[in-house]
Design a protein around this motif. Structure first.
Motif, PDB file in Angstrom:
ATOM      1  N   ALA A 268       0.614   8.646  -5.934  1.00 45.55           N
ATOM      2  CA  ALA A 268       0.178   9.940  -5.390  1.00 45.55           C
ATOM      3  C   ALA A 268       1.255  10.670  -4.597  1.00 45.55           C
ATOM      4  O   ALA A 268       1.003  11.743  -4.050  1.00 45.55           O
ATOM      5  CB  ALA A 268      -1.053   9.728  -4.495  1.00 45.55           C
ATOM      6  N   GLY A 269       2.451  10.093  -4.523  1.00 41.17           N
ATOM      7  CA  GLY A 269       3.520  10.750  -3.770  1.00 41.17           C
ATOM      8  C   GLY A 269       3.308  10.759  -2.260  1.00 41.17           C
ATOM      9  O   GLY A 269       3.938  11.537  -1.546  1.00 41.17           O
ATOM     10  N   LEU A 270       2.425   9.878  -1.758  1.00 41.11           N
ATOM     11  CA  LEU A 270       2.137   9.828  -0.315  1.00 41.11           C
ATOM     12  C   LEU A 270       3.150   8.908   0.383  1.00 41.11           C
ATOM     13  O   LEU A 270       2.842   7.790   0.788  1.00 41.11           O
ATOM     14  CB  LEU A 270       0.700   9.333  -0.073  1.00 41.11           C
ATOM     15  CG  LEU A 270      -0.404  10.165  -0.725  1.00 41.11           C
ATOM     16  CD1 LEU A 270      -1.768   9.554  -0.453  1.00 41.11           C
ATOM     17  CD2 LEU A 270      -0.355  11.605  -0.208  1.00 41.11           C
ATOM     18  N   TRP A 271       4.375   9.394   0.548  1.00 42.82           N
ATOM     19  CA  TRP A 271       5.476   8.588   1.073  1.00 42.82           C
ATOM     20  C   TRP A 271       5.259   8.159   2.517  1.00 42.82           C
ATOM     21  O   TRP A 271       5.809   7.160   2.971  1.00 42.82           O
ATOM     22  CB  TRP A 271       6.779   9.390   0.984  1.00 42.82           C
ATOM     23  CG  TRP A 271       6.715  10.668   1.771  1.00 42.82           C
ATOM     24  CD1 TRP A 271       6.268  11.873   1.322  1.00 42.82           C
ATOM     25  CD2 TRP A 271       7.051  10.844   3.147  1.00 42.82           C
ATOM     26  NE1 TRP A 271       6.305  12.805   2.328  1.00 42.82           N
ATOM     27  CE2 TRP A 271       6.784  12.199   3.471  1.00 42.82           C
ATOM     28  CE3 TRP A 271       7.546   9.999   4.142  1.00 42.82           C
ATOM     29  CZ2 TRP A 271       7.003  12.725   4.735  1.00 42.82           C
ATOM     30  CZ3 TRP A 271       7.763  10.520   5.415  1.00 42.82           C
ATOM     31  CH2 TRP A 271       7.491  11.872   5.692  1.00 42.82           C
ATOM     32  N   TRP A 272       4.426   8.892   3.272  1.00 40.50           N
ATOM     33  CA  TRP A 272       4.240   8.617   4.705  1.00 40.50           C
ATOM     34  C   TRP A 272       3.209   7.514   4.979  1.00 40.50           C
ATOM     35  O   TRP A 272       3.006   7.114   6.119  1.00 40.50           O
ATOM     36  CB  TRP A 272       3.795   9.893   5.424  1.00 40.50           C
ATOM     37  CG  TRP A 272       2.764  10.686   4.662  1.00 40.50           C
ATOM     38  CD1 TRP A 272       2.984  11.760   3.852  1.00 40.50           C
ATOM     39  CD2 TRP A 272       1.358  10.417   4.595  1.00 40.50           C
ATOM     40  NE1 TRP A 272       1.807  12.189   3.293  1.00 40.50           N
ATOM     41  CE2 TRP A 272       0.783  11.386   3.736  1.00 40.50           C
ATOM     42  CE3 TRP A 272       0.526   9.469   5.192  1.00 40.50           C
ATOM     43  CZ2 TRP A 272      -0.573  11.416   3.442  1.00 40.50           C
ATOM     44  CZ3 TRP A 272      -0.830   9.497   4.895  1.00 40.50           C
ATOM     45  CH2 TRP A 272      -1.374  10.458   4.043  1.00 40.50           C
ATOM     46  N   ALA A 273       2.547   6.984   3.932  1.00 37.61           N
ATOM     47  CA  ALA A 273       1.514   5.960   4.139  1.00 37.61           C
ATOM     48  C   ALA A 273       2.100   4.671   4.720  1.00 37.61           C
ATOM     49  O   ALA A 273       1.499   4.038   5.596  1.00 37.61           O
ATOM     50  CB  ALA A 273       0.804   5.662   2.819  1.00 37.61           C
ATOM     51  N   ASP A 274       3.289   4.292   4.241  1.00 41.36           N
ATOM     52  CA  ASP A 274       3.887   3.045   4.708  1.00 41.36           C
ATOM     53  C   ASP A 274       4.265   3.077   6.190  1.00 41.36           C
ATOM     54  O   ASP A 274       3.910   2.165   6.935  1.00 41.36           O
ATOM     55  CB  ASP A 274       5.107   2.707   3.838  1.00 41.36           C
ATOM     56  CG  ASP A 274       5.791   1.441   4.319  1.00 41.36           C
ATOM     57  OD1 ASP A 274       5.112   0.408   4.396  1.00 41.36           O
ATOM     58  OD2 ASP A 274       6.981   1.492   4.626  1.00 41.36           O
ATOM     59  N   PRO A 275       4.974   4.115   6.681  1.00 40.98           N
ATOM     60  CA  PRO A 275       5.283   4.113   8.118  1.00 40.98           C
ATOM     61  C   PRO A 275       4.040   4.164   8.997  1.00 40.98           C
ATOM     62  O   PRO A 275       4.033   3.581  10.086  1.00 40.98           O
ATOM     63  CB  PRO A 275       6.157   5.359   8.313  1.00 40.98           C
ATOM     64  CG  PRO A 275       5.977   6.175   7.083  1.00 40.98           C
ATOM     65  CD  PRO A 275       5.657   5.212   5.983  1.00 40.98           C
TER      66      PRO A 275
ATOM     67  N   LEU B 223       0.834  -1.203   0.000  1.00 38.32           N
ATOM     68  CA  LEU B 223       0.000   0.000   0.000  1.00 38.32           C
ATOM     69  C   LEU B 223       0.869   1.253   0.000  1.00 38.32           C
ATOM     70  O   LEU B 223       0.629   2.200  -0.759  1.00 38.32           O
ATOM     71  CB  LEU B 223      -0.933  -0.008   1.214  1.00 38.32           C
ATOM     72  CG  LEU B 223      -1.883   1.184   1.340  1.00 38.32           C
ATOM     73  CD1 LEU B 223      -2.840   1.253   0.166  1.00 38.32           C
ATOM     74  CD2 LEU B 223      -2.651   1.113   2.660  1.00 38.32           C
ATOM     75  N   GLY B 224       1.908   1.245   0.846  1.00 41.68           N
ATOM     76  CA  GLY B 224       2.812   2.392   0.897  1.00 41.68           C
ATOM     77  C   GLY B 224       3.525   2.626  -0.422  1.00 41.68           C
ATOM     78  O   GLY B 224       3.639   3.765  -0.891  1.00 41.68           O
ATOM     79  N   LEU B 225       4.004   1.527  -1.049  1.00 39.50           N
ATOM     80  CA  LEU B 225       4.704   1.643  -2.336  1.00 39.50           C
ATOM     81  C   LEU B 225       3.777   2.172  -3.430  1.00 39.50           C
ATOM     82  O   LEU B 225       4.166   3.008  -4.245  1.00 39.50           O
ATOM     83  CB  LEU B 225       5.266   0.279  -2.748  1.00 39.50           C
ATOM     84  CG  LEU B 225       6.414  -0.297  -1.907  1.00 39.50           C
ATOM     85  CD1 LEU B 225       6.702  -1.734  -2.317  1.00 39.50           C
ATOM     86  CD2 LEU B 225       7.668   0.558  -2.021  1.00 39.50           C
ATOM     87  N   VAL B 226       2.528   1.656  -3.439  1.00 37.21           N
ATOM     88  CA  VAL B 226       1.563   2.080  -4.465  1.00 37.21           C
ATOM     89  C   VAL B 226       1.170   3.543  -4.260  1.00 37.21           C
ATOM     90  O   VAL B 226       1.128   4.328  -5.218  1.00 37.21           O
ATOM     91  CB  VAL B 226       0.311   1.163  -4.446  1.00 37.21           C
ATOM     92  CG1 VAL B 226      -0.809   1.750  -5.291  1.00 37.21           C
ATOM     93  CG2 VAL B 226       0.674  -0.232  -4.955  1.00 37.21           C
ATOM     94  N   LEU B 227       0.882   3.921  -3.013  1.00 36.26           N
ATOM     95  CA  LEU B 227       0.503   5.316  -2.746  1.00 36.26           C
ATOM     96  C   LEU B 227       1.654   6.273  -3.047  1.00 36.26           C
ATOM     97  O   LEU B 227       1.436   7.383  -3.533  1.00 36.26           O
ATOM     98  CB  LEU B 227       0.049   5.471  -1.289  1.00 36.26           C
ATOM     99  CG  LEU B 227      -1.317   4.854  -0.951  1.00 36.26           C
ATOM    100  CD1 LEU B 227      -1.598   4.959   0.543  1.00 36.26           C
ATOM    101  CD2 LEU B 227      -2.434   5.511  -1.744  1.00 36.26           C
TER     102      LEU B 227
END
Length: 199
Positions: A170-177, A162-166
């Protein structure tokens, strides 16, 4: 109490070994794939998922050892070793997620990482379900507990995916942490259950 006859029990034991060897093989390959993906993308999340694969290898090895013998003492030792694996996973996720957020770290896109974590999530969920069923049939708390380690591995794969895809879309780098913190809670709950004796 298990009501399996000797033949059924042997069949279930063979299934338990097969599930663990499949998990072991997948994660050994995964470490190599994840190392390539993590280096090319400079991804802390992918590097961390490689560490999770190491913990899963350790947990599978513990269960193979436990299934090879009998006795309450061996089961208790095996459960404690799995509990240590969960503890290491929770600590790793806590440190990694906090570090990524604190340093504002932006990894590159990783098509290889996306492909591998997507397939790994599906494989781990299937293996976890098999271990839960087989562990219940054998009345084996170690196999059931390690099945939860495999489930966490699948959840972590899904979170990293999910973090990699976002990040890619969408440039949402903080989704994974952020997803990592959810798994910290789950892993910590498993550690508490194992060490309080409630399996």
């Amino acid at each position: 109490m298990s009501n399996l006859n000797a033949v059924s029990r042997q069949t279930m034991l063979r299934r338990g070994f097969a599930l663990e060897y499949a998990t072991l093989g997948w994660n050994v390959i995964g470490i190599a794939v994840l190392a390539v993906a993590a280096i090319s993308a400079r991804s802390v999340a992918l590097a961390g998922f490689g560490l999770d694969s190491l913990i899963e290898i350790g947990a599978s090895t513990v269960v193979i050892w436990e299934l090879s013998g009998t006795g309450e003492d061996r089961q208790r030792r095996a459960l404690k070793l799995i509990g240590v694996g969960f503890t290491l996973l929770a600590l790793y996720l806590l440190v990694q997620s906090t570090w990524v957020l604190a340093t504002d770290f932006h990894p590159r896109h990783s098509p290889l990482g996306i492909a591998w974590t997507a397939v790994t999530a599906a494989v781990m969920f299937a293996l976890a379900a098999g271990k839960a069923r087989t562990g219940t049939a054998l009345n084996n708390p170690v196999l059931k507990t390690e099945g939860r380690v495999t489930l966490v591995d699948g959840l972590l794969a899904a979170a990293v995916l999910l973090g990699l895809v976002l990040n890619a879309l969408a440039g949402l780098w903080w989704a994974d942490p952020l997803a990592g913190y959810v798994l910290v809670y789950y892993a910590a709950r498993e550690v508490k259950e194992i060490f309080s004796g409630g399996h």
